[in-house]
Scaffold this active site. Structure first.
Site, PDB file in Angstrom:
ATOM      1  N   HIS A  18       0.609  -1.205   0.167  1.00  0.00           N
ATOM      2  CA  HIS A  18       0.326   0.132  -0.445  1.00  0.00           C
ATOM      3  C   HIS A  18       0.991   1.223  -0.083  1.00  0.00           C
ATOM      4  CE1 HIS A  18      -3.030   2.930   1.214  1.00  0.00           C
ATOM      5  NE2 HIS A  18      -3.705   2.338   0.657  1.00  0.00           N
ATOM      6  N   ASP A  24      -8.626  -5.048   0.087  1.00  0.00           N
ATOM      7  CA  ASP A  24      -8.718  -5.833  -0.664  1.00  0.00           C
ATOM      8  C   ASP A  24      -7.975  -7.592  -1.551  1.00  0.00           C
ATOM      9  OD1 ASP A  24     -10.515  -4.044  -2.230  1.00  0.00           O
ATOM     10  OD2 ASP A  24      -9.051  -3.215  -3.254  1.00  0.00           O
TER      11      ASP A  24
END
Ligand code: ACO
Length: 428
Positions: free
Chosen positions: A307, A364
């Site tokens: 991320h 996700d």
């Protein structure tokens, strides 16, 4: 600490104010940089160090794994609030009382229809079209049916535009899925809760009554809350920058949907499931895929890992991992994909390549597993993300317009040819 930063260029010193946010984050205000230095600019591809705005909506601390909407922690909101309350919170800044929430819901319901001609546009798409492309087009098309631009100085007009899109968007989402499945296009029921209605619109078969499942409603509520905002990510920045030209709300949202589609952003949830499926088909050898992810000559990346901001853990991933376990066990689903996901996560968390680069599972990594257990087709996963992100995009668009932010227009450092005389075609 000083309240100024000093920059020295070619022996000349320039001072710039330091600004401090409510969470004590410090930023250098470089608004005057080009003016005082005679044109010196900054270069920061991917905006890794550049704050594009001041915002009071979402706070996240990537090192500590903190995510808060308007000051409330994501953990508490996911446990205690429903999606519509969170939408209200993001957009208007405070949690609604019962009366405010009821009015908000009732106003949204008044707009929960779309012009029947939208069906003709939907009809023109091939069944094979990706739902994200269809959703972006339909959202943009809504502008044609609601052409008046919003006077952002009028609270009433702003409110009406917001409830209008919150009413219509779930219909577009449901119809996008139903079109793909060859199911008749239908409306839900105004007697249902916002999330219940979404499920009914998506799943009701023409020959049966739809029975609501508390498990699915709770799971979807939670997923939508976890996706509802994430400050200045790629799609949100797209919404803000599109709206900064004073383009309307619906087209700004459509631009955000397109930005979300990519596999490095919202498209990752589809990519994760496809990756896990491929590993399963290939015999479930997670080590082989770990090695591919680490091999710099192989473009493969472990989807759902890493991320831009979280360098410790993604707090949403923590919540979602528990939710995936609960939903699958509540629904009695035994999904080998979940075992592969857990195996990959365990290996990655112990592997120096991932540890050194601070690559952790993101939101996700597990969301697709829940969506699949709910019966949502893989190609719809990113559409579900867009549905969750809608209140965040609206809140950010509203903030940008009400703060009267200037048009977004980054600078560049030109590295191309310097002047050269035109070459006629016979000399090229
Ligand atoms: N698998 C393998 N290696 C990775 C991964 C991954 N998933 N992610 C990052 N790396 C490596 C890079 O190769 C790079 O290695 P290097 O330093 O040896 O060159 C290093 O980690 C840093 O990666 P960057 O791409 O520079 O990190 P950045 O912050 O730009 O990218 C991103 C973040 C796009 C999320 C990236 O981690 C990625 O591609 N992840 C997979 C896609 C994904 O899951 N996206 C969803 C993001 S969350 C969301 O949008 C909801």
């Amino acid at each position: 600490m000083s309240d100024k930063a000093t920059l020295e260029i070619n022996g000349k010193k320039y001072e710039f104010p330091l600004v401090t946010g409510t969470e004590n984050e410090v930023a250098i205000d470089i608004k005057t940089l080009r003016g005082v230095t005679g044109g010196v600019t900054t270069v920061d591809p991917g905006y890794k160090n550049t704050g594009s705005c001041e915002s009071a909506i979402t706070f996240l601390d990537g090192e500590k794994g903190i995510l808060r909407y308007r000051g409330y922690s994501i953990e508490e909101l996911a446990e205690k609030a429903d999606f519509l309350e969170v939408a209200y919170l993001l957009i208007f800044g405070e949690l609604p009382n019962q009366e405010e929430l009821d009015k908000f819901h009732s106003d949204i319901k008044k707009h929960a229809v779309v012009d029947d001609d939208i069906k003709k546009i939907l009809d023109a798409f091939p069944k094979s079209a990706h739902p994200m492309g269809v959703l972006a087009s339909l959202t943009s098309a809504l502008t044609a049916f609601n052409p008046t631009s919003v006077n952002v100085d009028s609270e009433e007009e702003m409110y009406n535009a917001i409830v209008r899109i919150l009413g219509k968007f779930p219909i577009l989402v449901a119809w996008t899925m139903r079109k793909k499945q060859g199911m008749p296009l239908d409306y839900g029921s105004s007697s249902l809760g916002y999330v219940e209605n979404i499920l009914q619109m998506m799943f009701k078969r023409p020959d049966e009554d739809y029975t609501q499942s508390k498990i699915l409603v709770n799971a979807l509520d939670k997923l939508l809350i976890l996706h509802a905002d994430h400050e200045q990510n790629c799609s949100t920045s797209t919404v803000r920058i599109t709206g900064s030209s004073h383009a309307g709300l619906f087209v700004s949202l459509s631009a955000g949907i397109s930005a979300l589609w990519g596999p490095l952003h919202g498209g990752a949830n589809q990519a994760v499931l496809e990756m896990l499926e491929a590993i399963k088909e290939d015999g479930g050898d997670t080590k082989k895929y770990m090695a591919k992810a680490k091999d710099k000559s192989d473009p493969f990346r472990l989807m759902g890992f890493g991320h831009r901001v979280y360098k410790n853990f993604d707090p949403r991933a923590k919540i979602i991992k528990v939710a995936a376990d609960e939903v699958l066990s509540d629904l009695g689903v035994d999904d080998p994909i979940l075992d592969i996901a857990k195996g990959l996560e365990k290996e990655a968390l112990e592997d120096p390549y991932f540890v050194d680069r601070k690559l952790y599972p993101n939101v996700d990594f597990y969301s697709g597993i829940i969506y699949r257990a709910m019966g949502i087709p893989v190609e719809m996963f990113t559409v579900m993300f867009a549905l969750g992100r809608l209140p965040g995009w609206i809140a950010q668009w509203k903030e940008m317009r009400t703060r009267k932010e200037p048009i977004g227009r980054p600078r560049q450092l030109y590295i191309g040819e310097t002047y050269r005389p035109f070459k006629s075609i016979d000399k090229r």
